[in-house]
Design an enzyme around this catalytic site. Structure first.
Site, PDB file in Angstrom:
ATOM      1  N   HIS A 198      -8.962  11.349   1.549  1.00  0.00           N
ATOM      2  CA  HIS A 198      -8.150  10.146   1.460  1.00  0.00           C
ATOM      3  C   HIS A 198      -6.848  10.319   2.238  1.00  0.00           C
ATOM      4  CE1 HIS A 198      -5.600   7.128  -0.842  1.00  0.00           C
ATOM      5  NE2 HIS A 198      -6.689   6.416  -0.619  1.00  0.00           N
ATOM      6  N   LYS A 213       3.207   4.460  -1.159  1.00  0.00           N
ATOM      7  CA  LYS A 213       3.255   5.401  -2.275  1.00  0.00           C
ATOM      8  C   LYS A 213       4.536   6.204  -2.116  1.00  0.00           C
ATOM      9  CE  LYS A 213      -1.378   4.728  -1.635  1.00  0.00           C
ATOM     10  NZ  LYS A 213      -2.048   4.163  -0.459  1.00  0.00           N
ATOM     11  N   HIS A 252       0.821  -1.209   0.000  1.00  0.00           N
ATOM     12  CA  HIS A 252       0.000   0.000   0.000  1.00  0.00           C
ATOM     13  C   HIS A 252       0.861   1.268   0.000  1.00  0.00           C
ATOM     14  CE1 HIS A 252      -3.417   2.518   1.805  1.00  0.00           C
ATOM     15  NE2 HIS A 252      -3.934   1.989   0.708  1.00  0.00           N
TER      16      HIS A 252
END
Length: 471
Positions: free
Chosen positions: A389, A215, A213
């Site tokens: 988010h 980034k 997950h």
């Protein structure tokens, strides 16, 4: 008569096997009572099918044996990180820093940090840094979409690879949203591309539950990015959820070394190429005034997740204010109790969550967990401007976290995550100001609103709550 005896013996055999399987799950998963109860019930209702489902979807005990991401490279690399960490600076939260450092997150000083709260500025800078790269570009994202922004980034990487720059791209196998032809084209340009866990792994292995997950990105060992944005038009606010509120940071300075290390470990695991050489070490000299650490979590550090300890220590450290952004708010009992305790001792605890679902189970679980903590004084707000988010925490305006980890059990226990932990009044003020601005687009949630839910909605919250920690 013989058939009746045979059927009775078969039933007793199934019951015995069932009892052994339930006992096995209780022993293996004893640290998570709710998960144990969930899978024990499934197994009792459908014994053999239930156990197969558990092996494919539920088990987590295997994690510390299945992932061998850390090895001798870690100790050596951490020594090099410490050697270039910059001149020590006085920080208010030294105890938090020391605890994280004991788990592997090297504290660095003299970093320059730029905070992003929306996608346009973040991706413009990312594209500019990719374009400026001379030696290598390392990109690791959960999702890359096949749309205008996704294609633009991939075409830029292809262009740099054809120019002779080393390009390495890693995408989670379930997060890949673009065609194989696009990646083949990138490979043909000279870039190296890999999926973190193959599609076959996602279909047939329990590792499907362990998503990469993160980034993150690194250019020439000089610039790094950490945050919550994936790559796609949606993250520019052009998707069906509307305006996209997210967070990320651009880093220059010794902390780049921590992002390099994280990419190198994941790449070695997924692509079987060793990047622990002098060529790929940090080349970013101290140039700013920010002390920070790169904290990561995942099933490879199942019992010693830096992410889990980081969030818990930040909650317990709060004296005046604790502000949290998270799209997925499903804290287990440890974190829920810590949040309630913080509010009860007088800390202004506020949490911003989305007012619309991107995943239905998550949406309803958010409301159940929100109601649990609101009873003790934690204030929860629904974001009405679009979709939030962002995964951030800011404590007392100076201790901050920006990264990929949500405030749920999946991010603490199952996923591979990376956060930037920042010790800075300046960045803390920016994050507090952004949080307060977001509150202007929020509606406060309340116990009365939760209590007014209809029968179907309350059933959905209970089911979502029950499932939230299981898979």
């Amino acid at each position: 008569m013989l058939i009746d005896v045979f059927i009775e013996d078969l039933n007793w055999t199934i019951y015995a096997i069932d009892a052994m399987l339930v006992a096995l799950i209780v022993i293996l998963e004893w640290q998570d009572p709710r998960k144990t109860l969930f899978w024990a019930l499934i197994l009792l209702i459908t014994p053999l099918v239930g156990f197969i489902c558990y092996l494919i979807l539920g088990q987590s005990f295997y994690s510390k044996h299945a992932f061998r991401l850390r090895d001798k490279d870690e100790k050596l690399y951490h020594q090099k990180q410490k050697a270039m960490s910059g001149d020590p600076l006085p920080i208010d939260d030294e105890d938090v820093a020391k605890a994280l450092e004991s788990m592997g997150s090297v504290l660095t000083y003299g970093n320059e940090v730029k905070l992003y709260t929306e996608g346009n500025a973040k991706f413009e800078d990312l594209k500019r840094d990719i374009e400026a790269a001379k030696e290598y570009i390392h990109v690791e994202y959960y999702i890359i979409r096949s749309d205008t922004l996704g294609d633009e980034i991939l075409e830029l990487l292809e262009k740099k690879a054809r120019e002779g720059v080393e390009v390495r791209l890693m995408v989670d196998a379930l997060g890949i949203k673009t065609g194989r032809l696009v990646f083949n084209k990138l490979k043909n340009s000279g870039a190296k591309v890999t999926l973190f866990h193959s599609l076959a792994t996602c279909l047939f292995s329990p590792k499907k539950n362990n998503r990469n997950h993160r980034k993150i990105a690194v250019m020439d060992g000089k610039v790094a990015y950490v945050g919550g944005f994936n790559i796609g038009d949606e993250y520019l606010g052009k998707g069906k959820l509307g305006y996209w509120r997210d967070s990320a940071v651009r880093i220059e300075g010794p902390a780049v070394s921590g992002v390099i290390y994280r990419f190198n470990v994941d790449w070695k695991y997924a692509f079987k190429e060793d990047l622990f050489t002098e060529k790929y070490e940090c080349r970013s000299e101290p140039k700013g005034d920010v002390a920070m650490q790169i904290a990561s979590g995942g099933p490879d550090m199942h019992e010693n997740s830096e992410i889990g300890f980081q969030y818990l220590m930040m909650i317990e450290k709060a004296d005046k204010t604790l502000y949290i952004h998270t799209p997925y708010f499903a804290p287990n009992e440890t974190y829920s109790s810590a949040l309630r305790a913080a509010a009860m001792r007088g800390v202004d605890v506020r949490v911003i969550i989305p007012d619309k679902p991107d995943h239905p189970f998550v949406y309803w679980a958010n409301r159940k967990f929100a109601d649990d903590v609101m009873k003790s004084g934690v204030r929860v707000f629904e974001y009405n401007r679009g979709f939030v988010h962002s995964k951030t925490v800011v404590v007392d305006g100076s201790l901050c976290s920006v990264g990929s980890a949500n405030f749920d059990d999946r991010s603490m226990r199952l996923n591979f995550e990376t956060n930037a932990v920042i010790y800075s009044d300046r960045i803390g003020k920016q994050m507090e100001d952004a949080f307060m601005e977001d509150l202007g687009y929020c509606t406060e949630y309340s116990h009365e609103k939760y209590a007014s839910l209809g029968i179907f909605q309350k059933f959905a919250t209970k089911i979502s709550w029950f499932f939230s920690g299981q898979m």
